[in-house]
Write an enzyme that holds these catalytic residues in place. Sequence first.
Site, PDB file in Angstrom:
ATOM      1  N   GLY A  93      -4.991 -17.118  -7.094  1.00 37.22           N
ATOM      2  CA  GLY A  93      -5.680 -15.841  -7.253  1.00 37.22           C
ATOM      3  C   GLY A  93      -6.463 -15.722  -8.539  1.00 37.22           C
ATOM      4  CB  CYS A 116      -0.882   0.024   1.246  1.00 37.69           C
ATOM      5  SG  CYS A 116      -1.912  -1.421   1.386  1.00 37.69           S
ATOM      6  CB  ILE A 164       5.222 -11.838  -6.035  1.00 42.67           C
ATOM      7  CG1 ILE A 164       4.553 -12.383  -7.296  1.00 42.67           C
ATOM      8  CG2 ILE A 164       6.648 -12.381  -5.927  1.00 42.67           C
ATOM      9  CD1 ILE A 164       5.191 -11.938  -8.614  1.00 42.67           C
TER      10      ILE A 164
END
Length: 301
Positions: A265, A130, A191
Amino acid sequence: MADLRVDIGKLALKNPVMTASGTFGYGLEFQDLIPLDALGGIIVKGTTLKPRQGNDYPRMAETAGGMLNCVGLQNKGVDYFCTNIYPQVKDIGTNVIVNVSGSSPEDYAECAARIDALDKIPAIELNISCPNVKDGGMAFGVTCQGASSVVKAVRERYHKTLIVKLSPNVTNIADIARAVEDEGADSVSLINTLMGMAIDIEKRKPVLSISTGGLSGPCVKPVALRMVWQVAKAVKIPVVGLGGISSATDAIEFLMAGATAIEIGTANFLDPAVTVKVRDGISQWLDAHGCASVREIIGCL
């Protein structure tokens, strides 16, 4: 059948297959499609201290071998999660893990502390990719100092299993991994997405609303595999591997490279049952190769 159980610190997983944050909602969206208790863990979408609207549309784009996204951590905040989502997910028969994001170490720590109070959330995954608003938007996870500052603040207020998700957009990811290990991380996952871009040549402008976004999918797998291999040799804590995994073969590669567990994912968008298929595929491979436990192949490269 081979024993698929693995441990991430004190966190016991019935098998090494988990879902990657942001690709599986809160798990509830998939409960009519797969048995959620068949997974080693579910990592829910990114959660922040305050609600976030996310970025303007368009914020997703297909690309060769993957996708770009700049969703921007849209969520209703940690208090909404605790009040509305937690009662619905607390009795799912697997590990429900919350992905925590923030814009300052204090934000991260406060969000983590509120989740710490939830009995049936055994771990958090800290997203240090972030932007640090105090440092002009540079992500915490791209410097050892930034990564350490977040983990240190969270570790003081969070007492369960702490997984730190690492950014690949760095010069030496092993240095970042060692830095968060030194501050008390129980595990690292990697990652996160690579920074990418797509351009609409007819409109002569970027496809995504904020120009750049996170690249994920099969195209990032070789990079992810290399980084997992490097980090697994650099730290003593367990490594969770992710990045382009869409088959049991992919998952086994990550395990052999040193990952104790893996996350799936982008592939969830193509096949909602991919996680269960990967779990079954790992089991079949182990049986076919005479392995009594998945732990026999972790880091065997």
